[in-house]
Design an enzyme around this catalytic site. Structure first.
Site, PDB file in Angstrom:
ATOM      1  CG  PHE A 127      -1.880   1.164   1.239  1.00 16.08           C
ATOM      2  CD1 PHE A 127      -2.916   1.255   0.326  1.00 16.08           C
ATOM      3  CD2 PHE A 127      -1.733   2.177   2.170  1.00 16.08           C
ATOM      4  CE1 PHE A 127      -3.795   2.335   0.336  1.00 16.08           C
ATOM      5  CE2 PHE A 127      -2.603   3.258   2.198  1.00 16.08           C
ATOM      6  CZ  PHE A 127      -3.639   3.341   1.276  1.00 16.08           C
TER       7      PHE A 127
ATOM      8  CE  LYS B 240       7.162  -8.550  -3.102  1.00 16.94           C
ATOM      9  NZ  LYS B 240       6.732  -7.995  -1.827  1.00 16.94           N
TER      10      LYS B 240
END
Length: 219
Positions: free
Chosen positions: A19, A34
């Site tokens: 988030f 990522k």
């Protein structure tokens, strides 16, 4: 000036790294990577989550694919034991070359001491590898909870980074979720740089309004 890289790590799992990463991506017009994704058998990939948010029609980030993807929702070190042929090695991680035109948000897996490789290297070793190989400004952002227990977890995380020679790379802490003013007060009294707080019930669009802009940070 070369565009900076921000490595987002957390004091614990499920602390809100994705988030907060989304806030950085859409507030700062940044791209996203990522490096290691686990748990894809049971939940949406974090890269997909970031791409699907799209709160700003004027910004569509480049989402760079993970270097490694593993099925089990475990540490990368343990998740590898369920998949033959996957061997995570630090030498295989490189900041995506195509990311240089915008800031890049890099989201870690779990916290700084999470085991990563079969050689028992951790997420901190990954951070050190990326920082060393990066020819751009490199910063670490720590995501912490605001509730009971956060003082210990936050201090341990920051001290672990300092002990591994990364103290000068820490930009600050984002306190995410339910807020305890007493904890925030103590964190500040102990010299922790609180970049911002994000309330538990804040939506992405609401949080973006109050999130500090890229140019307001003292980099």
């Amino acid at each position: 000036m070369k565009q900076p890289v921000f490595f987002v790590t957390g004091t614990d799992t499920d602390v809100g790294k994705t988030f907060v990463s989304s806030l950085l991506v859409y507030k700062w017009n940044a791209n996203y990577w990522k490096p290691v994704q686990t748990g894809i058998e049971s939940e949406m990939e974090d890269s997909t989550t970031i791409a699907n948010l799209s709160p700003d029609e004027n910004w569509a980030p480049k989402i760079f694919p993970p270097a490694y993807q593993l099925q089990k929702p475990l540490s990368p070190y343990e998740a590898m034991s369920f998949e033959t042929g996957i061997n995570i090695e630090l030498e295989n991680f490189e900041i995506p070359e195509q990311s240089s035109q915008q800031p890049l948000v890099v989201e870690g897996a779990g916290g700084v001491a999470v085991p990563l490789t079969k050689s028992k290297e951790t997420i901190t070793d990954l951070i050190k590898t990326l920082a060393f190989r990066c020819d751009r400004p490199f910063y670490i952002i720590v995501v912490a909870r605001g509730v009971l227990g956060t003082l210990n977890h936050t201090f341990l995380t920051l001290n672990y980074l300092r002990a591994n020679g990364l103290g000068d790379k820490v930009l600050g802490v984002v306190v995410n979720g339910e807020q305890d003013k007493s904890n925030l007060k103590v964190l500040k009294e102990f010299g922790v740089n609180i970049l911002t707080t994000v309330d538990k019930h804040t939506t992405l669009s609401e949080a973006l309004v109050n999130f500090p802009s890229f140019c307001s940070l003292d980099l």
